[in-house]
Design an enzyme around this catalytic site. Sequence first.
Site, PDB file in Angstrom:
ATOM      1  N   GLU A 245       0.874  -1.181   0.000  1.00  0.00           N
ATOM      2  CA  GLU A 245       0.000   0.000   0.000  1.00  0.00           C
ATOM      3  C   GLU A 245       0.903   1.220   0.000  1.00  0.00           C
ATOM      4  O   GLU A 245       1.426   1.600   1.051  1.00  0.00           O
ATOM      5  CB  GLU A 245      -0.879   0.003   1.265  1.00  0.00           C
ATOM      6  CG  GLU A 245      -1.842  -1.149   1.369  1.00  0.00           C
ATOM      7  CD  GLU A 245      -2.993  -1.023   0.395  1.00  0.00           C
ATOM      8  OE1 GLU A 245      -3.127   0.030  -0.264  1.00  0.00           O
ATOM      9  OE2 GLU A 245      -3.742  -1.987   0.270  1.00  0.00           O
ATOM     10  N   CYS A 279      -2.191   9.045   2.884  1.00  0.00           N
ATOM     11  CA  CYS A 279      -2.058   8.544   1.505  1.00  0.00           C
ATOM     12  C   CYS A 279      -3.274   8.916   0.671  1.00  0.00           C
ATOM     13  O   CYS A 279      -3.207   8.896  -0.550  1.00  0.00           O
ATOM     14  CB  CYS A 279      -1.862   7.034   1.522  1.00  0.00           C
ATOM     15  SG  CYS A 279      -3.160   6.199   2.434  1.00  0.00           S
TER      16      CYS A 279
HETATM   17  P1  NAP Z   1       8.508   4.570   4.319  1.00  0.00           P
HETATM   18  O1  NAP Z   1       9.650   5.443   4.571  1.00  0.00           O
HETATM   19  O2  NAP Z   1       8.458   3.831   3.033  1.00  0.00           O
HETATM   20  O3  NAP Z   1       8.451   3.553   5.542  1.00  0.00           O
HETATM   21  C1  NAP Z   1       7.422   2.606   5.689  1.00  0.00           C
HETATM   22  C2  NAP Z   1       7.942   1.437   6.495  1.00  0.00           C
HETATM   23  O4  NAP Z   1       8.918   0.739   5.707  1.00  0.00           O
HETATM   24  C3  NAP Z   1       8.666   1.854   7.771  1.00  0.00           C
HETATM   25  O5  NAP Z   1       8.444   0.918   8.788  1.00  0.00           O
HETATM   26  C4  NAP Z   1      10.121   1.817   7.318  1.00  0.00           C
HETATM   27  O6  NAP Z   1      11.046   1.686   8.372  1.00  0.00           O
HETATM   28  C5  NAP Z   1      10.107   0.591   6.451  1.00  0.00           C
HETATM   29  N1  NAP Z   1      11.255   0.469   5.562  1.00  0.00           N
HETATM   30  C6  NAP Z   1      12.106   1.428   5.117  1.00  0.00           C
HETATM   31  N2  NAP Z   1      13.040   0.887   4.312  1.00  0.00           N
HETATM   32  C7  NAP Z   1      12.780  -0.445   4.240  1.00  0.00           C
HETATM   33  C8  NAP Z   1      13.386  -1.544   3.574  1.00  0.00           C
HETATM   34  N3  NAP Z   1      14.449  -1.409   2.790  1.00  0.00           N
HETATM   35  N4  NAP Z   1      12.840  -2.775   3.722  1.00  0.00           N
HETATM   36  C9  NAP Z   1      11.755  -2.956   4.491  1.00  0.00           C
HETATM   37  N5  NAP Z   1      11.140  -1.952   5.169  1.00  0.00           N
HETATM   38  C10 NAP Z   1      11.640  -0.710   5.034  1.00  0.00           C
HETATM   39  O7  NAP Z   1       7.132   5.347   4.430  1.00  0.00           O
HETATM   40  P2  NAP Z   1       6.694   6.353   5.585  1.00  0.00           P
HETATM   41  O8  NAP Z   1       7.441   7.604   5.382  1.00  0.00           O
HETATM   42  O9  NAP Z   1       6.765   5.692   6.903  1.00  0.00           O
HETATM   43  O10 NAP Z   1       5.150   6.557   5.245  1.00  0.00           O
HETATM   44  C11 NAP Z   1       4.700   7.492   4.340  1.00  0.00           C
HETATM   45  C12 NAP Z   1       4.350   6.841   3.030  1.00  0.00           C
HETATM   46  O11 NAP Z   1       3.378   5.823   3.265  1.00  0.00           O
HETATM   47  C13 NAP Z   1       3.703   7.777   2.044  1.00  0.00           C
HETATM   48  O12 NAP Z   1       4.214   7.559   0.759  1.00  0.00           O
HETATM   49  C14 NAP Z   1       2.232   7.398   2.085  1.00  0.00           C
HETATM   50  O13 NAP Z   1       1.500   7.701   0.931  1.00  0.00           O
HETATM   51  C15 NAP Z   1       2.326   5.940   2.322  1.00  0.00           C
HETATM   52  N6  NAP Z   1       1.082   5.422   2.890  1.00  0.00           N
HETATM   53  C16 NAP Z   1       0.286   4.673   2.085  1.00  0.00           C
HETATM   54  C17 NAP Z   1      -0.912   4.181   2.572  1.00  0.00           C
HETATM   55  C18 NAP Z   1      -1.786   3.329   1.692  1.00  0.00           C
HETATM   56  O14 NAP Z   1      -2.709   2.722   2.226  1.00  0.00           O
HETATM   57  N7  NAP Z   1      -1.572   3.262   0.399  1.00  0.00           N
HETATM   58  C19 NAP Z   1      -1.311   4.476   3.875  1.00  0.00           C
HETATM   59  C20 NAP Z   1      -0.475   5.260   4.686  1.00  0.00           C
HETATM   60  C21 NAP Z   1       0.733   5.722   4.171  1.00  0.00           C
HETATM   61  P3  NAP Z   1      11.776   3.008   8.970  1.00  0.00           P
HETATM   62  O15 NAP Z   1      10.735   3.866   9.519  1.00  0.00           O
HETATM   63  O16 NAP Z   1      12.677   2.499   9.984  1.00  0.00           O
HETATM   64  O17 NAP Z   1      12.477   3.635   7.789  1.00  0.00           O
END
Ligand code: NAP
Length: 490
Positions: A245, A279
């Site tokens: 997502e 999102c």
């Molecule tokens: P993110 O930086 O991609 O992080 C999401 C999760 O992934 C965190 O737990 C992060 O850990 C982890 N992560 C980072 N690098 C990784 C890797 N190489 N392998 C596995 N996991 C890894 O996103 P965010 O900044 O937390 O959230 C914002 C984003 O989420 C936005 O783009 C938003 O649109 C999206 N979002 C989408 C939805 C949906 O339903 N489509 C809902 C809510 C949010 P760390 O925090 O330790 O880096």
Amino acid sequence: MKMYIGGKWVEGSSSGRISKYSPVDGKLMYSFKGASKDDVKAAIGAAESAFDGWSRKTSAERSKLLYRAKELIERDRAALEHILASENGKIPIEAKEEVDGTIDQIQYYAEFARKITGDIVEGESPSRKIMQYLVPRGVVAAITPWNFPAAMVARKLAPALLTGNTVVLKPSSDTPGSAEWIVKKFERAGVPKGVLNMVAGKGSEIGDAIVSDRRVSLVTMTGSTSTGQRIMEKASSNMAKLVLELGGKAPFMVWKDADIGNAMRTLLWAKYWNAGQSCIAAERLYVHEDIYDSFVKRFAAITKRLRLGNPRNADMGPLINSGALANLKETISEAIEGGGKLLAGEERPNMPQAYSSGYYIRPAVITGAGQKSRLFQEEVFGPAIGALSVSSKEELFEKANDSRYGLASYLFTKDLALAQEASERIRFGELYINMPGPEASQGYHTGFRMTGQAGEGSVHGIREYLKLKNVYVEYDSGRTSIPTVRKNLA
Ligand code: NAP
């Protein structure tokens, strides 16, 4: 902050410490030792060992655990609201709404007990049947973001556990507190050792080790598109099923015949809910040329009145961290340099002393930035929006669909034909017509294009946690015919 591995709370064994700063005042809240790759291996091992016992319980038994956890969360909900307000900077009403959503998710999935059914399909002869069982996949890696750090945890844990999978949860390193709190409620509710595990740490350090482990069968991750792409690459080594997502860039479309009051109220919600860090946030505003000037000016005027600061009477909270603040400022500056005009918003808000080091920004409304600008093409993920006028239905659909993301979209019109045509031509996983979000538990939250793969919620979301297994049965052995030339040898 501790890790929960095989039913024990242990300190993470990585070498460094992770520091958490308050979004509200920029002060250090706490620091913790994150999980190491060895901790990840141990958590996956515990989940694998617990799988057989857990998957062989009935869904009714597993659902009792969900109901107990839900009750414990409900009873102590003020504490979770407090964590969301302090770790995430949510204003009280939004912290409350997120706890409502967290409870709703668990209840929704708990209700699925005894409703998961397979099929019996006719075979090639009357005494042959093909029994199609829906079975749990195995160890689920659940990776969650910081923007809805409790609801996203619930949305993954509840269906994974109800369907008989075991879980390794990795919450965002920006907001691990709410995940830890929820896991403790599941522990008190009686989750057996190893069925639910949590490793908190930087995704950049332990992410690959989680998603590429051959014992992980499903990775469900909510986060950014770039992280989703990395996970796809790494999870190819174990062929894990992926539920991703990812990012959104919702177009908010207002037609000339719209109920303006409804459109305005919804836009205020869709843009400033969670300080635009959602999102499904409105990220691009397209308004019919006949009402464009008046609508955009009124939206900018209301935006200027939004109160920041003391959460008790604020209309919007801060951004999550200093990096998010710097990114948003850069996007706004680039839009202005590219010819955009700021109708509302300034770089630094005039804040009371107590909040002056928080990650606050005045919400920005920008006109004149083009469709191809970063403001219109990249996820802003904060309180800024670009507005453009459109003159025809074709132009509206073309501009709205012109995005690499495809999660949510909004349309305001009284024209039934336009609404119907948009339902067919808008290529987004969700279209909200004359109403706000967010998505319901019983809806299927999914996106087109770079928003990811598969989805969550509804019976379709539950199915992602299950695999269809086929058992062929012949109950009249005399009729068995072996389809090879060697059959006469036996
Ligand atoms: P993110 O930086 O991609 O992080 C999401 C999760 O992934 C965190 O737990 C992060 O850990 C982890 N992560 C980072 N690098 C990784 C890797 N190489 N392998 C596995 N996991 C890894 O996103 P965010 O900044 O937390 O959230 C914002 C984003 O989420 C936005 O783009 C938003 O649109 C999206 N979002 C989408 C939805 C949906 O339903 N489509 C809902 C809510 C949010 P760390 O925090 O330790 O880096």
